[in-house]
Design a protein around this motif. Structure first.
Motif, PDB file in Angstrom:
ATOM      1  N   GLU A 233      -4.988  -6.778  -4.871  1.00 47.73           N
ATOM      2  CA  GLU A 233      -6.405  -6.677  -4.551  1.00 47.73           C
ATOM      3  C   GLU A 233      -6.874  -8.061  -4.127  1.00 47.73           C
ATOM      4  O   GLU A 233      -6.695  -9.033  -4.868  1.00 47.73           O
TER       5      GLU A 233
ATOM      6  N   VAL B 163     -11.601  -2.012   1.699  1.00 46.78           N
ATOM      7  CA  VAL B 163     -12.308  -1.099   0.806  1.00 46.78           C
ATOM      8  C   VAL B 163     -13.811  -1.171   1.022  1.00 46.78           C
ATOM      9  O   VAL B 163     -14.516  -0.166   0.978  1.00 46.78           O
TER      10      VAL B 163
ATOM     11  N   ASP C 219       0.616  -0.943   3.342  1.00 49.77           N
ATOM     12  CA  ASP C 219      -0.631  -0.247   3.659  1.00 49.77           C
ATOM     13  C   ASP C 219      -1.772  -1.172   3.259  1.00 49.77           C
ATOM     14  O   ASP C 219      -1.923  -1.508   2.078  1.00 49.77           O
TER      15      ASP C 219
ATOM     16  N   GLU D 174      -5.852  -1.742   3.272  1.00 47.24           N
ATOM     17  CA  GLU D 174      -7.114  -1.017   3.396  1.00 47.24           C
ATOM     18  C   GLU D 174      -8.280  -1.945   3.090  1.00 47.24           C
ATOM     19  O   GLU D 174      -8.311  -2.593   2.044  1.00 47.24           O
TER      20      GLU D 174
ATOM     21  N   VAL E 254     -10.199  -6.138   0.029  1.00 50.00           N
ATOM     22  CA  VAL E 254      -9.002  -5.576   0.648  1.00 50.00           C
ATOM     23  C   VAL E 254      -8.010  -5.164  -0.431  1.00 50.00           C
ATOM     24  O   VAL E 254      -7.705  -5.948  -1.339  1.00 50.00           O
ATOM     25  N   ASP E 255      -7.524  -3.932  -0.350  1.00 51.10           N
ATOM     26  CA  ASP E 255      -6.438  -3.457  -1.205  1.00 51.10           C
ATOM     27  C   ASP E 255      -5.179  -3.330  -0.357  1.00 51.10           C
ATOM     28  O   ASP E 255      -5.244  -2.859   0.795  1.00 51.10           O
ATOM     29  N   ALA E 256      -4.049  -3.748  -0.901  1.00 49.44           N
ATOM     30  CA  ALA E 256      -2.789  -3.661  -0.165  1.00 49.44           C
ATOM     31  C   ALA E 256      -1.696  -3.128  -1.086  1.00 49.44           C
ATOM     32  O   ALA E 256      -1.547  -3.589  -2.219  1.00 49.44           O
TER      33      ALA E 256
ATOM     34  N   ALA F 232      -4.637  -9.420   6.682  1.00 53.63           N
ATOM     35  CA  ALA F 232      -3.876  -8.189   6.925  1.00 53.63           C
ATOM     36  C   ALA F 232      -2.559  -8.503   7.633  1.00 53.63           C
ATOM     37  O   ALA F 232      -1.501  -7.946   7.281  1.00 53.63           O
TER      38      ALA F 232
END
Length: 451
Positions: free
Chosen positions: A288, A326, A322, A324, A222-224, A307
């Protein structure tokens, strides 16, 4: 190139070790593998977008790929192959058609890690002249060994009396869980009776074989990015929305996510950055992270709460986030019937000192996409481990292997494939075992694409 791979396992492995490339940048690696495959003479060879649908890839880098393509070109990679791999569509699938018999798949991975390899004189690759030539990148997980096995097994099966179909997946982007999904969705994964996935080492010594892993963790990357508002930290801090403060709250609260009573769960934020100067309210922060679970459902539980935690922390500090996903990979267990056959074969292979029918994995692997595909289609799959003495842990600057495991791995895999033909079909103990092994996750392959 005319010398059999079997007679140059060490040389080939060391060549691959010197030229590591990370996920979706394996241009020279793919070209080198294809060069060997052409010399073997396979019946079908698909590279990059011919091996899978590029739209199914995950964790594709935004960074410029040209330096990696240029390096491959300078090393003599086939220009036509490099053109085919435009956009980072690396990897290959090779097929041997050997008459009527079972369809067997073998999956090996080809990517490396962003790790600077040790220059210590006690580190064999440095001492013997095959240390990584790519700054900041290293085969620190044994994928150079895996590729060597895949090529040597293809050669051995072609020279044998095997009757059937052998499909070898040279899969890119395992370390980012980006390549398993497209390989599993491809036509090459259809109608396989058996699938073997393999790894070297993993704390198992030279001479030990694990016939199949159990309890691999489902996982997601997960990227934020948190967006705030900049302001002067001394003159008007109240005018800002501090993205760094929001990130700190998100990090602290992430480790407070409740674990689940149904099984093992994991969560981690491994990289975070924010800010530009000591007197500026940070307007942007980036993290990350990853979440894992003993089942695919438990991973989804952790992913959803991760999230929610990040979004809530951003809102608390008047920011926006945001988030995402990945990439991700499901859980899939090895089939006991296939584990039993691998155990039987490995016991008779020279160099085997101990066979473990099964072992808990405790980590994650996107080979599970292929395993699930085969199991859902009624076939059997296992993820086996061929042990090696490694002086340091995987994913460290001093990781290396005992090269005696090169021959041992080729023998275990080749003899297993030959025995699959002799015993085909390997009877299922019961029809429920396949569904159980696949974790009843009938949508796992499709779920990955939309991550």
């Amino acid at each position: 190139m005319n010398e059999p791979i079997r007679d140059r396992l060490v040389t080939l492995r060391r060549t691959l070790h010197r030229h590591p490339e990370p996920a979706w940048r394996e241009f020279y690696t793919t070209a080198r593998v294809v060069e060997e495959l052409r010399a073997i003479g396979v019946d079908e060879l698909a590279v990059g977008p011919d091996a899978y649908d590029p739209a199914d890839r995950m964790a594709v880098p935004d960074a410029d790929l040209e330096p990696w393509i240029s390096r491959a070109r300078e090393l003599g990679a086939d220009p036509a192959l490099l053109d085919r791999m435009t956009g980072g569509n690396t990897g290959a699938v090779a097929v041997l058609e050997c008459g009527d018999g079972p369809a067997v798949g073998l999956r090996v991975d080809i990517d490396a890690l962003f790790i600077e390899e040790s220059t210590d004189t006690g580190h064999d690759p440095a001492a013997e002249g095959f240390r990584s030539e790519v700054e900041g990148t290293m085969h620190a997980c044994g994928h150079d060994v895996h590729m060597t096995w895949g090529l040597a097994v293809l050669e051995a099966i072609k020279e044998s009396d095997f009757a059937g179909r052998l499909v070898v997946f040279f899969q890119p982007a395992e370390e980012t869980s980006g390549g398993g999904c497209p390989m599993a969705k491809s036509a090459f994964a259809a109608d396989l009776d058996y699938l073997l996935a393999v790894h070297v080492g993993l704390d198992h010594p030279t001479g030990e074989v694990v016939a199949g892993i159990e309890k691999p963790l489902a996982m997601c990357h997960v990227d934020a990015t948190i967006h705030g508002r900049s302001a002067h930290a001394g003159k008007a801090p109240e005018e800002g929305a501090n993205a760094m403060h929001a990130m700190g709250t998100a990090i602290e609260n992430t480790y407070g996510i409740p674990r689940h009573s149904d099984g093992m769960t994991r969560v981690n934020i491994g990289r975070a950055e924010a800010g530009t100067a000591s007197n500026v309210i940070a307007e942007r922060a980036h993290m990350e992270a990853e979440a894992r679970g003993e089942t695919t459902e438990l991973m989804e539980y952790m992913k959803d709460r991760l999230a929610r935690t990040i979004n809530s922390a951003a809102t608390m500090h008047d920011c926006q986030a945001d988030v995402e996903v990945v990439s991700e990979s499901p859980r899939s267990d090895s089939d006991p019937e296939l584990q039993a056959l691998v155990s039987e074969v490995a016991e008779g292979v020279p160099g085997t000192e101990r066979v473990l029918p099964a072992a808990d994995f405790g980590a994650s692997e996107d080979a599970t996409f292929l395993m699930n595909r085969v199991q859902r289609d009624g076939g059997l799959a296992t993820y086996l481990i061929v042990g090696t003495d490694h002086p340091d842990s995987h994913h460290t600057p001093k990781f290396d292997v005992d090269e005696a495991s090169l021959t041992h791995g080729v023998d275990v895999l080749s003899e297993t494939i030959l025995e699959l033909e002799r015993q085909h079909p390997v009877a299922h103990a019961n029809t429920d075992s396949v569904a159980s092994a696949a974790n009843t996750d009938t949508d796992s392959v499709d779920a990955g694409r939309g991550a």
